[in-house]
Enzyme design. Structure first.
Site: not given
Ligand code: GLN
Length: 527
Positions: A14, A375, A505, A507
């Site tokens: 895999s 984030c 996010h 991305e």
């Molecule tokens: N730890 C942070 C939260 O829960 C950021 C989460 C992340 O970067 N996806 O808000």
């Protein structure tokens, strides 16, 4: 709509790129005008990828409807330029959860509930939920032939193959033995034999190998495994994964697949794709981008996969060659950051390695180095700003320090309860949420519109209590969520070439043929 299926099954090993093979085939079929979708089956017992450690699993990809899935779903979206749903990701856990819930509600009328046919029927039902709206559904079954874990999925595949026009493709590894200077086909022959034991006859063999599959090896697989010679397709290593559809097109994979599915042949127009690949490969000017995060070394490969792909996509139109270095935030030396044109601070969780990231953010802010925060990257940028600009000594997120004097990042109100009850699975603020952007900000200019929708995966937010003080100190809030909570979604700094961070996010929405404006903006800022 008459569904048709292509099952992609692994042989020998895999992790050999079945996802890219599946995505490339999907992209070719879509370019030929078919309504296509792709499903990933992961044989693990977790219900979804959401609770998996990044070390175990790599990136958790988030779909628009908030599914926490395997990274292959991301690969499919990037190649197909198409949103998929959480339903496109099936796991053993998800199937059994449903079966058990049905059993508890007497759905099975009190009889014995068995793997065959009840679990296999549930697999079929979950596949059909997606397939019924498409002409062709490609189902990638994780793992390899001979695994115990995927047997029920292979059984379900076989049942569907009896009912609908379908083909099976085995994607198999052909190792190179340096001492004899040869590619060896024997493991693939065994994998094909193993697949036949499940009653599935492979229509096509796609070989993954470090060198192109030569004619002698092709003939060998054909002769020993009784697969027609022209149905053995070479998918040897390429420097650029986006070349795979082109390699397949050259070998008439599309025509062969359509033949197998009894569909009339349509030409795939992939000239736009080919031009982009050419541009990507010919770009000369190097741009050096550092991804500063905690999941960098050793087993953490692929945790920032979508971020790296987003940088690559944005580079194409700008005619630059991205040189991306993942830098670990543990024992980070700021001088290590000097050679870079820009920093990206990706998402993450927990306290380990965070002080290094905060130092990197400060370095970028004070030295006018372009920075894009994603984030956790936004949350840490706010913490750095609070501590070092707004005079809030010891500011922090309550995720790291619940007793901080300045909880500038705090848990979302609805998350508090969930955490207290240890309800971690698929309970974060997930999926697409609309943000309203502030006119006159850099973020607004980059998106070129007032409302934008991005994917999320977090439990914490900028604490609304501190927003005014942060603003007074110079932090620009460039966008907030459209709902009543007005969660801070975008921030930026005024006197800086590019200092932008988002709670989302972005991305995850970047595609090979549709780069994301924030990534494009980041690169343009230093060109
Ligand atoms: N730890 C942070 C939260 O829960 C950021 C989460 C992340 O970067 N996806 O808000």
């Amino acid at each position: 709509m008459q569904p048709r299926f292509i099952f992609v099954i692994g042989g020998v090993l895999s992790g050999i790129g079945k996802g890219v093979v599946t995505a490339s085939l999907g992209m070719l079929l879509k370019s030929a005008g078919f309504k296509v979708t792709t499903i990933k089956i992961d044989p693990y017992v977790n219900v979804d990828a959401g609770t998996l450690n990044p070390k175990e699993h790599g990136e958790v990809f988030v779909t628009a409807d908030g599914g926490e899935t395997d990274q292959d779903i991301g690969t499919y979206e990037r190649f197909l330029n198409q949103d998929l749903s959480k339903d496109n990701s099936i796991t053993t856990g998800k199937v059994y959860k449903e079966v058990i819930e049905k059993e508890r509600s007497l759905y099975y009328g009190g009889r014995d509930v068995e793997v065959i046919p009840d679990v296999s029927n549930e697999v079929i039902e979950q596949i059909m939920k997606v397939a019924k709206n498409h002409e062709i559904t490609i189902v990638e079954i994780g793992g390899t032939t001979g695994d115990i874990e995927n047997l029920v999925f292979l059984y379900a595949a076989r049942s569907l193959m009896q009912q609908y026009p379908s083909i099976a493709i085995i994607v198999s590894y052909v190792p190179y033995l340096a001492n004899v200077g040869e590619l060896k086909t024997k493991p693939t022959q065994h994998a094909i034999a193993k697949l036949r034991e499940t009653g599935i006859e492979p229509y096509l063999v796609i070989t993954r190998s470090p060198l192109p599959l030569d004619d002698i090896r092709k003939r060998k697989i054909s002769r020993n495994s009784f697969i027609p010679y022209d149905r053995i397709i070479d998918a040897s290593d390429l420097p650029n994964i986006y070349e795979v559809p082109i390699l397949f097109k050259k070998q008439q994979l599309l025509e062969k697949v359509l033949d197998g599915l009894n569909l009339k042949k349509n030409e795939a127009n992939i000239s736009k794709w080919e031009k982009r690949v050419e541009k990507m490969n010919n770009a000369k000017r190097k741009v050096k981008i550092a991804l500063v995060g905690k999941y960098v070394e050793g087993e953490y490969k692929d945790v920032y996969l979508s971020v790296r792909e987003a940088i690559k996509h944005a580079s194409i139109d700008l005619n630059v060659k991205p040189d991306i270095t993942q830098i670990s935030s543990f024992d980070l030396k700021l001088s290590d950051l000097k050679p870079y044109d820009a920093l990206v601070i990706p998402g993450g969780f927990g306290s380990r390695g965070i002080e290094g990231i905060l130092d990197a953010i400060r370095f970028a802010r004070e030295n006018n180095i372009p920075l894009l925060g994603l984030c956790y990257g936004l949350q840490l940028s706010v913490i750095e700003f609070a501590r070092n600009v707004a005079g809030m000594d010891g500011a922090n997120t309550t995720e790291i320090d619940p007793k901080t004097p300045y909880p500038v990042i705090d848990i979302l109100p609805e998350q508090r309860d969930l955490i207290a009850k240890k309800q971690y699975g698929s309970t974060m603020r997930l999926g697409e949420w609309v943000a309203v952007l502030k006119e006159g900000t850099k973020v607004y200019d980059l998106y070129g519109k007032k409302e934008v929708s991005e994917r999320h995966r977090h439990r914490y937010e900028v604490n609304p209590i501190y927003v005014n003080d942060l603003k007074k100190a110079g932090l620009v809030i460039s966008g907030v969520s459209k709902d009543n909570n007005k969660i801070v979604e975008f921030i930026e700094l005024k006197k800086h070439p590019f200092f932008i961070a988002t709670q989302a996010h972005p991305e995850l929405k970047s595609r090979f043929v549709r780069p994301h404006p924030l990534f494009t903006g980041l690169i343009i800022s230093f060109m």
